[in-house]
Design an enzyme around this catalytic site. Structure first.
Site, PDB file in Angstrom:
ATOM      1  N   ASP A  67       4.435  -7.115  -1.083  1.00 30.36           N
ATOM      2  CA  ASP A  67       5.806  -6.662  -1.339  1.00 30.36           C
ATOM      3  C   ASP A  67       6.595  -6.451  -0.052  1.00 30.36           C
ATOM      4  O   ASP A  67       6.036  -6.452   1.049  1.00 30.36           O
ATOM      5  CB  ASP A  67       5.802  -5.371  -2.182  1.00 30.36           C
ATOM      6  N   ASN A 136       1.149   7.040  -9.053  1.00 35.60           N
ATOM      7  CA  ASN A 136       1.549   6.807 -10.451  1.00 35.60           C
ATOM      8  C   ASN A 136       0.868   5.575 -11.045  1.00 35.60           C
ATOM      9  O   ASN A 136       1.265   5.088 -12.096  1.00 35.60           O
ATOM     10  CB  ASN A 136       3.075   6.679 -10.560  1.00 35.60           C
ATOM     11  N   HIS A 138       0.761   2.544  -9.652  1.00 36.15           N
ATOM     12  CA  HIS A 138       1.342   1.231  -9.335  1.00 36.15           C
ATOM     13  C   HIS A 138       0.442   0.418  -8.412  1.00 36.15           C
ATOM     14  O   HIS A 138      -0.314   0.967  -7.614  1.00 36.15           O
ATOM     15  CB  HIS A 138       2.780   1.339  -8.794  1.00 36.15           C
ATOM     16  N   GLU A 143       5.840  -0.772 -10.801  1.00 33.22           N
ATOM     17  CA  GLU A 143       5.902   0.619 -11.251  1.00 33.22           C
ATOM     18  C   GLU A 143       5.499   0.738 -12.724  1.00 33.22           C
ATOM     19  O   GLU A 143       5.460  -0.278 -13.440  1.00 33.22           O
ATOM     20  CB  GLU A 143       7.336   1.130 -11.057  1.00 33.22           C
TER      21      GLU A 143
HETATM   22  C1  GLP Z   1       3.033   1.604  -1.633  1.00 35.94           C
HETATM   23  C2  GLP Z   1       2.803   0.076  -1.611  1.00 35.94           C
HETATM   24  C3  GLP Z   1       1.487  -0.265  -2.263  1.00 35.94           C
HETATM   25  C4  GLP Z   1       0.468   0.743  -1.810  1.00 35.94           C
HETATM   26  C5  GLP Z   1       0.756   2.054  -2.477  1.00 35.94           C
HETATM   27  C6  GLP Z   1      -0.086   3.201  -1.972  1.00 35.94           C
HETATM   28  O1  GLP Z   1       4.266   1.999  -2.046  1.00 35.94           O
HETATM   29  N1  GLP Z   1       3.826  -0.719  -2.178  1.00 35.94           N
HETATM   30  O2  GLP Z   1       1.111  -1.587  -1.943  1.00 35.94           O
HETATM   31  O3  GLP Z   1      -0.821   0.352  -2.188  1.00 35.94           O
HETATM   32  O4  GLP Z   1       2.142   2.339  -2.447  1.00 35.94           O
HETATM   33  O5  GLP Z   1       0.342   3.628  -0.733  1.00 35.94           O
HETATM   34  P1  GLP Z   1      -0.552   4.530   0.212  1.00 35.94           P
HETATM   35  O6  GLP Z   1      -1.737   3.720   0.537  1.00 35.94           O
HETATM   36  O7  GLP Z   1       0.313   4.809   1.394  1.00 35.94           O
HETATM   37  O8  GLP Z   1      -0.893   5.751  -0.559  1.00 35.94           O
END
Ligand code: GLP
Length: 259
Positions: A67, A136, A138, A143
């Site tokens: 992304d 959440n 995702h 989402e």
């Molecule tokens: C982000 C990214 C995801 C990531 C997730 C967890 O917003 N878009 O690809 O895996 O949320 O993030 P983190 O590893 O910082 O908890």
């Protein structure tokens, strides 16, 4: 779904790095799907160390990131392109021309998304997709309530995600609230998927993903329908799993008989 529980975040990350290394040894021109966020940072550090010690090379690897934020140019410090250069690509022998990240600075977002899907197909698809998970549930920026068949598209972020990611932004910095993300259908086409979950704050999302019903309310639960998924957790992230002891036992059996 193989669930691997390790005592610490470092051990979990080393496991993921070893898994990626094995894939690259088997297929030196592999296509990797990569993720951003904090959960993958120790994995990237471990991969950099492997490269620096001469253990592995990335020179024939192609990558596709999950992304990117809309509105941030690739050289913006908060863009995921900048993150990937800083945290991984600038430290290994990878060909920067083969590191794809959704293009979010050209206003024709629909075309960007279509091009991204075509590029993945032209490269033969993704051999191994690395994922983190949002609190959440995702994956990528898919989402809750995202279609489980979704393709690469523009997605509006939830307040929960914006709040969670605000820790990366300074007070006076603009934080984007929309992004382009690979869809869940896109992710599900990867040959193999490895997801890393670290920390107590991920334990509910992890339990929903592994043991909950398959539901768009927890987008990660779609992975239950994929045949080659490894979920790698530290003890804290695994702490809500009902079958915790079973996963520890099955992994012990796996190591004894399959490795
Ligand atoms: C982000 C990214 C995801 C990531 C997730 C967890 O917003 N878009 O690809 O895996 O949320 O993030 P983190 O590893 O910082 O908890």
């Amino acid at each position: 779904m193989r669930v691997v529980i390790l005592p610490t975040d470092q051990e979990a990350s080393n496991f993921v790095a070893d898994f990626i290394e094995k894939l690259i040894i088997d297929k030196e021109n592999a296509v990797l799907g990569l993720a951003t966020g904090s959960s993958v940072l120790l994995t990237y550090e471990a991969l950099i160390k492997k490269y620096q010690s001469g253990e592995m090379s990335f020179k024939n690897i192609t990558t596709f990131n999950l992304d990117e934020y809309i509105g941030l140019k690739p050289d913006h410090i908060q863009s995921y392109r900048h993150y990937m250069n800083r945290k991984l690509f600038n430290h290994i022998d990878i060909d920067h021309k083969k590191n794809y990240i959704p293009e979010c600075f050209n206003k024709d977002y629909e075309l960007s998304c279509e091009n991204y899907e075509s590029k993945i197909r032209q490269n033969g698809g993704i051999d191994l997709q690395l994922l983190g998970i949002g609190t959440n549930g995702h994956i990528g920026f898919n989402e809750p309530t995202s279609s489980l068949n979704s393709r690469t598209r523009v997605k509006t972020l939830t307040q929960n995600t914006i709040k969670n990611n605000s820790r990366f932004f300074e007070n006076n910095e603009i934080q984007p609230s929309i992004a382009i993300t690979m869809g869940i259908g896109t992710i599900m086409e990867a040959q193999n998927i490895i997801l890393i979950g670290l920390g107590k704050h991920k334990s509910k999302a992890v339990a929903d993903l592994v043991e909950g019903p398959v539901s768009s309310f927890c987008p990660g639960s779609a992975l239950q329908n994929h045949g080659n998924v490894v979920v790698v957790l530290d003890n804290l992230a695994a702490s809500n799993l009902k079958l915790y002891d079973y996963y520890i036992h099955t992994e012990k059996m796996y190591q004894e008989y399959m490795c």
